[in-house]
Design a protein around this motif. Structure first.
Motif, mmCIF file in Angstrom:
data_model
loop_
_atom_site.group_PDB
_atom_site.id
_atom_site.type_symbol
_atom_site.label_atom_id
_atom_site.label_comp_id
_atom_site.label_asym_id
_atom_site.label_seq_id
_atom_site.Cartn_x
_atom_site.Cartn_y
_atom_site.Cartn_z
ATOM 1 N N UNK B 261 0.814 -1.221 0.000
ATOM 2 C CA UNK B 261 0.000 0.000 0.000
ATOM 3 C C UNK B 261 0.841 1.262 0.000
ATOM 4 N N UNK B 262 2.111 1.133 0.306
ATOM 5 C CA UNK B 262 2.906 2.350 0.288
ATOM 6 C C UNK B 262 4.274 2.157 0.899
ATOM 7 N N UNK B 263 5.153 3.088 0.561
ATOM 8 C CA UNK B 263 6.482 3.139 1.157
ATOM 9 C C UNK B 263 6.563 4.449 1.921
ATOM 10 N N UNK B 264 7.061 4.403 3.138
ATOM 11 C CA UNK B 264 7.063 5.597 3.984
ATOM 12 C C UNK B 264 8.496 5.912 4.415
ATOM 13 N N UNK B 265 8.905 7.159 4.171
ATOM 14 C CA UNK B 265 10.156 7.646 4.768
ATOM 15 C C UNK B 265 9.813 8.004 6.210
ATOM 16 N N UNK B 266 10.200 7.157 7.123
ATOM 17 C CA UNK B 266 9.747 7.266 8.515
ATOM 18 C C UNK B 266 10.446 8.428 9.220
ATOM 19 N N UNK B 267 11.745 8.495 9.029
ATOM 20 C CA UNK B 267 12.537 9.620 9.532
ATOM 21 C C UNK B 267 13.807 9.667 8.684
ATOM 22 N N UNK B 268 14.782 10.431 9.064
ATOM 23 C CA UNK B 268 15.920 10.618 8.158
ATOM 24 C C UNK B 268 16.851 9.411 8.072
ATOM 25 N N UNK B 269 16.536 8.369 8.825
ATOM 26 C CA UNK B 269 17.382 7.173 8.741
ATOM 27 C C UNK B 269 16.576 5.892 8.521
ATOM 28 N N UNK B 270 15.279 6.007 8.289
ATOM 29 C CA UNK B 270 14.434 4.821 8.364
ATOM 30 C C UNK B 270 13.364 4.825 7.277
ATOM 31 N N UNK B 271 13.133 3.641 6.709
ATOM 32 C CA UNK B 271 12.093 3.493 5.700
ATOM 33 C C UNK B 271 11.203 2.308 6.065
ATOM 34 N N UNK B 272 9.932 2.401 5.704
ATOM 35 C CA UNK B 272 8.996 1.308 5.997
ATOM 36 C C UNK B 272 8.143 1.019 4.768
ATOM 37 N N UNK B 273 7.733 -0.239 4.655
ATOM 38 C CA UNK B 273 6.770 -0.621 3.628
ATOM 39 C C UNK B 273 5.498 -1.067 4.328
ATOM 40 N N UNK B 274 4.372 -0.607 3.827
ATOM 41 C CA UNK B 274 3.079 -0.942 4.422
ATOM 42 C C UNK B 274 2.310 -1.811 3.434
ATOM 43 N N UNK B 275 1.722 -2.891 3.964
ATOM 44 C CA UNK B 275 0.990 -3.820 3.095
ATOM 45 C C UNK B 275 -0.182 -4.419 3.858
ATOM 46 N N UNK B 276 -0.916 -5.267 3.192
ATOM 47 C CA UNK B 276 -2.095 -5.861 3.832
ATOM 48 C C UNK B 276 -1.739 -7.048 4.719
ATOM 49 N N UNK B 277 -0.542 -7.589 4.542
ATOM 50 C CA UNK B 277 -0.039 -8.643 5.436
ATOM 51 C C UNK B 277 1.398 -8.290 5.782
ATOM 52 N N UNK B 278 1.831 -8.675 6.983
ATOM 53 C CA UNK B 278 3.198 -8.308 7.361
ATOM 54 C C UNK B 278 4.214 -8.984 6.449
ATOM 55 N N UNK B 279 3.945 -10.231 6.085
ATOM 56 C CA UNK B 279 4.921 -10.925 5.248
ATOM 57 C C UNK B 279 5.097 -10.223 3.903
ATOM 58 N N UNK B 280 3.994 -9.723 3.363
ATOM 59 C CA UNK B 280 4.092 -8.995 2.088
ATOM 60 C C UNK B 280 4.866 -7.685 2.274
ATOM 61 N N UNK B 281 4.644 -7.022 3.396
ATOM 62 C CA UNK B 281 5.391 -5.788 3.669
ATOM 63 C C UNK B 281 6.881 -6.090 3.773
ATOM 64 N N UNK B 282 7.217 -7.149 4.479
ATOM 65 C CA UNK B 282 8.633 -7.495 4.672
ATOM 66 C C UNK B 282 9.276 -7.932 3.356
#
Lengths: 179, 733
Positions: B261-282
Motif C-alpha cells: 500500500x505504500x512506502x514511507x520515509x519514517x525519519x531521516x534514517x528509516x524506511x517502511x513498507x506498508x501492506x495488507x499482510x506483514x509478510x508482504x510488507x517485509x
C-alpha cells in the motif's frame, strides 16, 4: 490459493503458496497463538505439528502444508487439557509466555515419540528459546506430563540470614520439595 | 500520594470509571466484544462496585484488583494482587486483576502513581500504597456490614471475604456490602496499621500466578497479535550503521507487488513498507533498493572500540567515586600484587516478542497498542509525535512478551509507528520489527573494560584495591542531565559506598574505584541488571584472583572484608551454606562464589562446574541467594532467579560485536541465547531480614556469571578475563 487443514478444519486461502505458514496462520487465518520470534527456525516460537511432527512454521511455505494435518496451539486441546498444558499449569511454567505455545508444541511432540523421556532426551528435543529462562520448570513439567517423575522444578530455601545453620527448606507450591 | 489516593476515591465518578476501565481492560484490546455500552448502569453494577481506586467488588464476591505496573513475565501482577488481597482479607480464589489505563491515570492526576516498570521497582516501590488501599477497602467493607447490622464495627470480623458478627451469628459477604461500603468516606490511608509481613497468609506465600491459563492455549493477547478491522501491516528498516542516514530508495521497483500500500520515509534514517499482510510488507521491503549514507561510523569495528576503551584504563580523565587511604601506595608496598584487565561485551535484549506497536490516527484522536514498560512514556511519545494533546491520546498497554529494559525509556517504536500511521489516516497500522531489525537496532548493554590491581600482605590480607572501569555510559546516551559535574556515578552501580541500593560489600583500608567514560556510536540502554552485570564480573572475579594470591579460600577471603556489611555477609553465608561450600565435590567438579548488591537487594551465588580437556564448560548446579528484605511470592522469586541465570548467561555464550559500523549478530543463529541444555539445576535461597523492601527481577543476575567464571578459574587455574567464553577457547555445553 492454498488449501490447508488446520486444527481439523479446512481453509481455502488466497495467499501466495510460498508465504510462510506462520504468517498464513497469524495474519490470514487469525490463529495468533503461534508466534513470530526469529523467522529463521532458530527460536521455535512458531512451532506447530504437521502430520504429528513438530516443525517451525516460519520457514515452511504454506504449500508444504497443503494436504497435511496442521495442528496449532489452539488445536492441541479443546480446553487446555492436554497433559503438557496441565503439567505446565501445575509447574506455573510461563513467565512472559510469548514462547510457551512453541515450547508446549515441542514438548507434546517429544512425548508422542518418547512417552518417558530422559533428561538427555529433553535437552536434545527442547531447543526452543525462552528469554525469560523458564527452562527448569519446562524440564520438570515434561517429566510430570510423562508421569515419570514428580520432583524437579523450582527449589526454594527460605532461611534466616542471620543464622544459616538453622535454615529450613521450604517446599514450593508444587509436589517437589526436593533440594 | 497516599492522600491523593483517599481523595481520589471520593472524587472520581465511580460508575463511569468502572465501565471504561472494564472495556479497556478486556474488550477494546480485541477491537470487538465491547461488553456493554458506556453509561449502562445495570452493566456497571454487574461489573462491580469500586470500593476504592484499587479494589472493585462484584456481586458474586469476585474481587477485581487494579494493577498499574506493567507485567512482562516478572510476576508483578500476581505479587501486587497478593499484597492488596492480604490486607483486604478477600478470598484469593475470587481475585481477578485488571490494568489501569494510562489515560485514566493521567486524567486523575496519577492517582495510581508511577506506572513505569523497571529497576526492579514493581513491588518495592508500590507495596506501601497498595497495601494501604487493601486495608482501606477492608475497613470500609467491615463498616458497611456493621452499619447494616447496627453493631459496633469492632464486633465484626472478616476472613476470605466473609464478614461475621459472632455474637449474633450473622454473616454476609464482600459482594453484598460493597455498594454500601463505596458510599462511605474512605479512611486516611496513612493512619491505617498494616500487617506484620511475618503474619501474612496470602502475601509471602508461593501462590500460583494469576495470568498463566491463557499463556498455555494461545489465547493470551500480545500487542503483536492485535487484529483490527482494516488493519495494515508495516515492516521497517533503519540504516544498519548507527548514525547513518537514509539517502534514497527506489519505490518503483516494488510497485505492483501484491498487497503493498505504500512506502514511507519514517525519519531521516528509516524506511517502511506498508501492506495488507506483514509478510508482504517485509518481502517488499527486502526487495526495495535502498541507498544509505552510512556516515562517519561506517568503519568502526569491535577492535577499534576495544582500543578506544583501553585508553580509559590509564587515562587521567577518570573520576574516583571511592578513595580511601592510598591504594596505589598500599599496592606498591604490598608483599604480593596482582593486576588484571577484564572486558565485557555489548549484549542485546532480544525480547521474544519483537518490537512492535499499532497506531490509529484520526484528526482528533491518537490510539496506540503497545507492549511497554512505561505506558506513561509511551503516551507522551504518542502525543508529541502525533501532535495531539494527551487528552486526545489513548494507550492500550498489553502484557509484554519480555521487557528486560528494552521497553522502558526510548519510545523509538512509538515515534516510528506514528510517522507511518500519519500516512494512513483512520487506518490502524501495526508495525512489527523483523528479528534482524530488533537485533541490530537495540539499545545495548554497554561495553566495558576494567583494570584492577590488588596487594595483599604476608598474612594474606587485602591491603589495597584499585579498580578503573572504562566503558560506555548509558546516561551519556540516554539522559545526559543525570551526569553531575561530568561524573557518571551510575556506571559504578554496585560499587558505591552509599548504603541502601547498590553498595559495595567490602571494607578495604586502601581502595580507589574510578570510572573513565568512553562512549561509542552504538546506542546503549538499561539491560536487566544494568551496570551490576559488568561491575560484579570485574570485582568478584578479581576477588578470586586476589584470594588465590593470598592463599586463601575465596569465601574466607571475602568474609574477612565484610564484617561491616552484615547483610551482604548474611546472604553470602546463607548461600554458601545451602551450596555446601567447602564440602567434597564429585571428581572433576569445582565451585565458584560471588556476592554483590543491586536494586536494594543483597545477592550471592555458588556455581559447580566441570571443564573438559577440550574446554567444554558444563555448569551442573547453582545456588543463588537473595535478601530482598520482605518477600511477596517465593515461587515468583525462584522463577526470577532461574530466569536471571539464563539471561545472564549471554555473557558466557555470546556477544554483540561490530564490523563496518554495524551489528554483526543479526539473528539467533549468531547471537547465541542460552537454551534448556545450558542451564544447571538452580536452587533459590531467600534469606529475608524483613526490615526493607528490595527488588527481585534484576538483583541476582549479576552474581550468576562471576560465580561460574570463578568455578572455571578453580577448575583450570586460569582466570577468565574476557567474555564471551569463546575468547578463552572455552565453550558452554
Amino acid at each position: 490459493m492454498v488449501e490447508l487443514n488446520i486444527n481439523g478444519r479446512s481453509h481455502k486461502l488466497d495467499v501466495e503458496p510460498e508465504t510462510p505458514l506462520l504468517w498464513v496462520l497469524r495474519d490470514v487465518v487469525g490463529l495468533t497463538g503461534t508466534k513470530y520470534g526469529c523467522g529463521v527456525a532458530q527460536c521455535g516460537s512458531c512451532s506447530v505439528h504437521i502430520n504429528g511432527e513438530v516443525m517451525r512454521s516460519c520457514v515452511l511455505p504454506a504449500s508444504f502444508a497443503a494436504g497435511k494435518r496442521v495442528v496449532t496451539i489452539e488445536g492441541l486441546s479443546r480446553d487446555g487439557s492436554h497433559p503438557v498444558q496441565k503439567a505446565w499449569a501445575q509447574h506455573d511454567v510461563p513467565q512472559c509466555g510469548y514462547c510457551q505455545s512453541g515450547q508446549i508444541m515441542a514438548a507434546a511432540a517429544l512425548l508422542r515419540k518418547k512417552p518417558k523421556p530422559t533428561d538427555a532426551d529433553i535437552e536434545e528435543a527442547m531447543t526452543n528459546i525462552c528469554r525469560c529462562g523458564t527452562y527448569q520448570r519446562i524440564r520438570a513439567a515434561i517429566h510430570t506430563a510423562a508421569g515419570s517423575r514428580k520432583d524437579g522444578g523450582s527449589v526454594i530455601h527460605i532461611v534466616d540470614a542471620a543464622v544459616p545453620s538453622s535454615s529450613v527448606a521450604a517446599a514450593d507450591n508444587r509436589d517437589n520439595a526436593g533440594a | 500520594m497516599k492522600k491523593t489516593l483517599a481523595d481520589q476515591s471520593i472524587d472520581l465518578s465511580r460508575r463511569r470509571f468502572i465501565v471504561s476501565s472494564t472495556v479497556a481492560g478486556g474488550g477494546l484490546a480485541l477491537g470487538a466484544h465491547v461488553p456493554f455500552g458506556i453509561g449502562s448502569a445495570e452493566a456497571a453494577e454487574a461489573a462491580g462496585t469500586e470500593v476504592n481506586l484499587w479494589v472493585v467488588i462484584r456481586p458474586d464476591d469476585t474481587c477485581v484488583i487494579r494493577i498499574a505496573r506493567a507485567e512482562m513475565g516478572q510476576g508483578t501482577r500476581t505479587g501486587l494482587a497478593q499484597l492488596v488481597a492480604e490486607e483486604l482479607e478477600c478470598d484469593w480464589n475470587k481475585v481477578k486483576t485488571e490494568s489501569v489505563t494510562v489515560a485514566r491515570n493521567h486524567a486523575s492526576k496519577r492517582a495510581w502513581g508511577d506506572m513505569s516498570t523497571a529497576g526492579s521497582r514493581g513491588i518495592r516501590m508500590s507495596q506501601d500504597y497498595v497495601r494501604r488501599a487493601g486495608a482501606a477497602a477492608r475497613t470500609m467493607l467491615l463498616q458497611a456490614a456493621a452499619d447494616q447490622w447496627q453493631v459496633p464495627v469492632a464486633e465484626v470480623s472478616v476472613a476470605n471475604g466473609i464478614i461475621t458478627h459472632r455474637a449474633s451469628k450473622r454473616t454476609t459477604s464482600y459482594g453484598k456490602v460493597a455498594a454500601a461500603a463505596s458510599k462511605l468516606t474512605a479512611p486516611d490511608h496513612k493512619s491505617l496499621t498494616l500487617k506484620d509481613p511475618k503474619t501474612w497468609k496470602v502475601a509471602g506465600k508461593p501462590l500460583k500466578r494469576l495470568d498463566t491459563a491463557d499463556k498455555l492455549t494461545g489465547k493470551q493477547l500480545y500487542a503483536i497479535d492485535l487484529r483490527l478491522p482494516g488493519m495494515l501491516h508495516a515492516a521497517i528498516k533503519a540504516c544498519p550503521v548507527f548514525g547513518g542516514k537514509l539517502a534514497s530508495f527506489d519505490e518503483s521497483k516494488i510497485k505492483g507487488m501484491r498487497g503493498v500500500r505504500g512506502v514511507v520515509r519514517v525519519n531521516d534514517s528509516t524506511v517502511a513498507v506498508v501492506a495488507d499482510m506483514w509478510w508482504r510488507a517485509k518481502t517488499a521491503l527486502d526487495a526495495l533498493p535502498i541507498v544509505w549514507d552510512e556516515g562517519e561510523h561506517a568503519k568502526v569495528t569491535s577492535a577499534s572500540i576495544a582500543a578506544h576503551l583501553k585508553t580509559g584504563l590509564t587515562s587521567d580523565d577518570a573520576f574516583a567515586d571511592t578513595n580511601f587511604g592510598d591504594a596505589s601506595k598500599a599496592i606498591a608496598g604490598a608483599a604480593k600484587k596482582v593486576e588484571a584487565v577484564y572486558s565485557v561485551p555489548f549484549a542485546s535484549h532480544s525480547t521474544m516478542e519483537p518490537m512492535n506497536c499499532t497506531v490509529k490516527l484520526t484528526a482528533d484522536k491518537a490510539e496506540l497498542w503497545i507492549p511497554t514498560q512505561n505506558a506513561e512514556a509511551s503516551m507522551a511519545a504518542l502525543s508529541t509525535s502525533s501532535g495531539l494533546p494527551l487528552e486526545q491520546c489513548e494507550v492500550h498497554h498489553l502484557d509484554l512478551g519480555g521487557g528486560f529494559g528494552r521497553r522502558i525509556g526510548n519510545q523509538d517504536v512509538v515515534r516510528q509507528g506514528v510517522a507511518i500511521a500519519k500516512q494512513f489516516p483512520g487506518v490502524p497500522v501495526k508495525l512489527v520489527w523483523s528479528r534482524e531489525e530488533d537485533q541490530t537496532h537495540d539499545f545495548y548493554r554497554p561495553i566495558a573494560q576494567c583494570r584492577l590491581e590488588a596487594g595483599v600482605d604476608d598474612g594474606g590480607n587485602l591491603v589495597g584495591l584499585h579498580m578503573r572501569v572504562s566503558g560506555q555510559s548509558i546516561n551519556a546516551f540516554a539522559n545526559p542531565a543525570a551526569i553531575k559535574d561530568g561524573k557518571d556515578v551510575r556506571q559504578l552501580q554496585g560499587l558505591w559506598q552509599k548504603p541502601g541500593d547498590a553498595q559495595i560489600g567490602y571494607t578495604v583500608p586502601n581502595m580507589r574505584i574510578e570510572y573513565a567514560m568512553r562512549n561509542t556510536h552504538v546506542p546503549v540502554g538499561p539491560w536487566r541488571g544494568v551496570n551490576t552485570n559488568q561491575n560484579a564480573i570485574f570485582l568478584e572475579c578479581f576477588m578470586d584472583e586476589a584470594a588465590k594470591l593470598a592463599g586463601k579460600d575465596p569465601l574466607e577471603f571475602r568474609r574477612a572484608l565484610m564484617s561491616k556489611h552484615p547483610k551482604h555477609l548474611g546472604v553470602l553465608n546463607a548461600t554458601a551454606d545451602k551450596a555446601g561450600w567447602g564440602k567434597p565435590l564429585a571428581p572433576g567438579r569445582y565451585r565458584g562464589i560471588a556476592q554483590f548488591m543491586g536494586y536494594a537487594s543483597y545477592t550471592a551465588a555458588v556455581a559447580e562446574v566441570s571443564v573438559s580437556s577440550k574446554g567444554e564448560v558444563k555448569v551442573h548446579r547453582m545456588v543463588l541467594g537473595t535478601d530482598c528484605g520482605n518477600f511477596v511470592n517465593p515461587a515468583t522469586i525462584a522463577a526470577q532467579v532461574e530466569g536471571s541465570v539464563a539471561y545472564g548467561f549471554d555473557s558466557l555464550l555470546t556477544e554483540i560485536s561490530v564490523q563496518n559500523g554495524r551489528v554483526v549478530e543479526q539473528n539467533f543463529d549468531s547471537y547465541h541465547i542460552a537454551r534448556l541444555v545450558h542451564l544447571p539445576k538452580v536452587e533459590t535461597v531467600i534469606a529475608p531480614t524483613y526490615d526493607f523492601w528490595g527488588g527481585v527481577g534484576e538483583p541476582t543476575i549479576c552474581v550468576a556469571v562471576p560465580a561460574v567464571l570463578n568455578a572455571i578459574f578453580a577448575a583450570t587455574g586460569k582466570p577468565v578475563r574476557s567474555l564471551p567464553l569463546k575468547h578463552q577457547g572455552l565453550t558452554l555445553i
